[in-house]
Write an enzyme that holds these catalytic residues in place. Structure first.
Site, PDB file in Angstrom:
ATOM      1  CE  LYS A   5      19.048  -8.124  35.544  1.00  0.00           C
ATOM      2  NZ  LYS A   5      18.187  -7.276  34.805  1.00  0.00           N
ATOM      3  CB  CYS A  14      14.183 -10.751  34.778  1.00  0.00           C
ATOM      4  SG  CYS A  14      13.482  -9.503  33.707  1.00  0.00           S
TER       5      CYS A  14
HETATM    6  N1  SAJ Z   1       7.252 -14.142  42.910  1.00  0.00           N
HETATM    7  C1  SAJ Z   1       6.879 -15.126  43.829  1.00  0.00           C
HETATM    8  N2  SAJ Z   1       7.082 -14.910  45.159  1.00  0.00           N
HETATM    9  C2  SAJ Z   1       7.650 -13.748  45.624  1.00  0.00           C
HETATM   10  C3  SAJ Z   1       8.041 -12.755  44.700  1.00  0.00           C
HETATM   11  C4  SAJ Z   1       7.838 -12.975  43.339  1.00  0.00           C
HETATM   12  O1  SAJ Z   1       6.355 -16.187  43.464  1.00  0.00           O
HETATM   13  O2  SAJ Z   1       7.783 -13.620  46.840  1.00  0.00           O
HETATM   14  C5  SAJ Z   1       7.066 -14.350  41.457  1.00  0.00           C
HETATM   15  C6  SAJ Z   1       6.121 -13.361  40.828  1.00  0.00           C
HETATM   16  O3  SAJ Z   1       4.785 -13.725  40.987  1.00  0.00           O
HETATM   17  C7  SAJ Z   1       6.566 -13.415  39.378  1.00  0.00           C
HETATM   18  C8  SAJ Z   1       8.073 -13.639  39.491  1.00  0.00           C
HETATM   19  O4  SAJ Z   1       8.285 -14.119  40.793  1.00  0.00           O
HETATM   20  O5  SAJ Z   1       5.978 -14.518  38.713  1.00  0.00           O
HETATM   21  C9  SAJ Z   1       8.935 -12.406  39.247  1.00  0.00           C
HETATM   22  O6  SAJ Z   1       8.323 -11.232  39.727  1.00  0.00           O
HETATM   23  P1  SAJ Z   1       9.108  -9.995  40.404  1.00  0.00           P
HETATM   24  O7  SAJ Z   1       8.130  -8.916  40.637  1.00  0.00           O
HETATM   25  O8  SAJ Z   1       9.843 -10.465  41.610  1.00  0.00           O
HETATM   26  O9  SAJ Z   1      10.224  -9.562  39.355  1.00  0.00           O
HETATM   27  P2  SAJ Z   1      10.221  -9.134  37.769  1.00  0.00           P
HETATM   28  O10 SAJ Z   1      10.551 -10.356  36.967  1.00  0.00           O
HETATM   29  O11 SAJ Z   1       9.016  -8.366  37.385  1.00  0.00           O
HETATM   30  O12 SAJ Z   1      11.483  -8.108  37.726  1.00  0.00           O
HETATM   31  C10 SAJ Z   1      12.767  -8.553  38.144  1.00  0.00           C
HETATM   32  C11 SAJ Z   1      13.316  -7.570  39.168  1.00  0.00           C
HETATM   33  N3  SAJ Z   1      14.453  -8.195  39.843  1.00  0.00           N
HETATM   34  C12 SAJ Z   1      14.498  -8.295  41.181  1.00  0.00           C
HETATM   35  O13 SAJ Z   1      13.603  -7.958  41.923  1.00  0.00           O
HETATM   36  C13 SAJ Z   1      15.754  -8.908  41.745  1.00  0.00           C
HETATM   37  C14 SAJ Z   1      13.757  -6.291  38.478  1.00  0.00           C
HETATM   38  O14 SAJ Z   1      14.398  -5.417  39.389  1.00  0.00           O
HETATM   39  C15 SAJ Z   1      14.715  -6.611  37.323  1.00  0.00           C
HETATM   40  O15 SAJ Z   1      15.106  -5.441  36.623  1.00  0.00           O
HETATM   41  C16 SAJ Z   1      13.999  -7.505  36.358  1.00  0.00           C
HETATM   42  O16 SAJ Z   1      13.643  -8.701  37.044  1.00  0.00           O
HETATM   43  C17 SAJ Z   1      14.977  -7.770  35.210  1.00  0.00           C
HETATM   44  O17 SAJ Z   1      14.839  -7.134  34.150  1.00  0.00           O
HETATM   45  O18 SAJ Z   1      15.920  -8.544  35.406  1.00  0.00           O
END
Ligand code: SAJ
Length: 412
Positions: A212, A266
């Site tokens: 994870k 996360c």
């Molecule tokens: N972000 C970027 N560039 C990208 C992708 C994301 O700057 O290319 C930023 C987003 O704007 C945001 C952050 O990253 O600020 C996180 O966003 P996210 O949509 O990638 O993820 P979370 O935090 O909403 O959810 C994540 C997910 N993990 C993964 O995709 C590996 C989810 O599956 C997990 O269950 C969750 O974390 C968790 O609970 O750990």
């Protein structure tokens, strides 16, 4: 193993949807939470968190009597622990909520019970959980002592759902099942098979824990790469979005998107759990965290330089949420940047966040105002895109051409 009654400990972003989904399969679920407010809200058929469609499911299972919330743990066939595992100020994991949960359920444990840890945890936490349980219940045997013959089964099955899509992903995603013995994994698999359509894949507890953390560290490192590129491109006067699009034409390259920083609960947190466990080895993972954490400062400098061109800078901050099309402002770089603009008195601040109705106090107190998009576009001379909400993608180039624009998300 048969499950007539399942107890979910911690009724937050993961625990409540999980409890509701299991209850919707006709199994009796008792949710336990330390917050009287959460317990009362749920028992009234309402929810205290934001997640699409969750209110409908909770209302229906509370009405049919399949889900009930309480402060005091009671006997059940299985206990699913989904409590928070935050970071302390030194970037170290705080697992005290898990310890408290262990101590709370220990008195009601009975031979044959299954205890599952769902909270994102540093490696070794499931073993600690089993240790705390066994300390409190020396009359029962646990897998660390008796393996497959233990009275109580213990496993780690990390949640991996994406906020905003929790109800779909809870059912559709594959589950990693990290039992402390084979029997523990078998029992946990049987539990998830009551509501998961994805595959249940067995491993041990420590590998499940690191798996994870690895998933979120992988994302963080890749976002850091994109963020570092955006700063390199700024220096070399190259359009990073065009650059990434070109590089991604390579069949084996897939660069993620730069942004104003990494938010949420996360991806910006979990990599630190790895750094804490292996500080000398986790050098890339730590650097990625630092790069992503420093990105908001870089954006703020850009905004300062832009605002300096005006006698009276009026800055439109587009978006406060931590990612597109959600209303969640917690751990949001957009929110932090907006707050810094106000604190450093860089200019007048007009905030546009279509997903909220009132501005957070910290911003309102410092003179920020929440306005509609049209008003912000009319009045501001500096436009800062902080979140790629769908509303912002429609802004016409004509309007933007007459403004100073900082687009941290590559929308335009
Ligand atoms: N972000 C970027 N560039 C990208 C992708 C994301 O700057 O290319 C930023 C987003 O704007 C945001 C952050 O990253 O600020 C996180 O966003 P996210 O949509 O990638 O993820 P979370 O935090 O909403 O959810 C994540 C997910 N993990 C993964 O995709 C590996 C989810 O599956 C997990 O269950 C969750 O974390 C968790 O609970 O750990």
């Amino acid at each position: 193993m048969e499950f007539n009654k399942i107890s979910v400990i911690g009724l937050g972003y993961i625990g409540l949807p999980t409890a509701a989904v299991i209850a919707s399969r006709g199994i009796e679920v008792v949710g336990v939470d330390v917050s009287q407010h959460a317990v009362d809200t749920i028992n009234e058929g309402n929810i205290h968190i934001v997640e699409p469609d969750l209110d409908i499911v909770v209302r229906s299972v509370v009405t049919t009597g399949k889900l009930r919330a309480t402060i005091t743990p009671e006997k059940a066939d299985a206990f699913l622990v989904a409590v928070p595992t935050p970071l302390n100020s030194n970037h170290q994991p705080d697992i005290s909520y898990i310890e408290a949960a262990a101590k709370a359920i220990a008195p009601v444990l009975e031979t044959g019970n299954l205890v599952i840890l769902e909270s994102t945890s540093p490696v070794g936490t499931t073993e600690k959980l089993a240790h705390w349980l066994s300390e409190a219940r020396p009359d029962l045997s646990f897998p660390q002592q008796a393996g497959d013959e233990a009275d109580i089964r213990v496993a780690h099955c990390p949640e991996r759902v994406l906020p905003g899509y929790v109800l779909q992903e809870l059912v559709a995603n594959d589950r990693i099942i990290g039992g402390m013995s084979n029997k523990c994994s078998e029992a946990a698999t049987a539990l998830y098979q009551t509501f998961v359509r994805g595959e249940c894949i067995n491993t041990n507890a420590r590998t499940a824990e690191l798996s994870k953390l690895t998933e979120n560290a992988f994302r963080d490192v890749n976002i850091a790469f994109a963020n570092e590129l955006s700063m390199i491109c700024d220096k070399l006067k190259i359009d990073v979005w065009e650059l990434i699009k070109l590089a991604n034409r390579h069949p084996r390259v897939n660069i993620l998107k730069p942004g104003p920083g990494v938010g949420g609960h996360c991806i910006a947190v979990d990599p630190w759990f790895i750094v804490d466990s292996a500080p000398d080895e986790a050098r890339l993972i730590r650097s990625a965290r630092e790069i992503n954490d420093n990105k908001p400062k870089f954006v703020l400098e850009k905004i300062k330089t832009a605002a300096d061109q005006f006698k009276r800078p009026v800055i439109a901050c587009l978006g406060l949420a931590f990612k597109a099309d959600i209303d969640d402002l917690r751990e949001s770089p957009a929110l932090g940047i907006t707050q810094d603009i106000l604190e450093q008195d860089i200019g007048e601040v007009l905030v546009v966040e279509p997903n909220i109705k009132t501005l957070p106090k910290a911003l309102a107190e410092r003179g920020g105002v929440l306005v509609k998009l049209d008003e912000a576009l009319e009045k501001a001379n500096t436009i800062v895109a902080l979140v790629d909400h769908k509303e912002f993608k429609k802004i016409s180039a004509n309007i933007l051409n007459s403004k100073v624009v900082i687009d941290t998300r590559g929308i335009w």
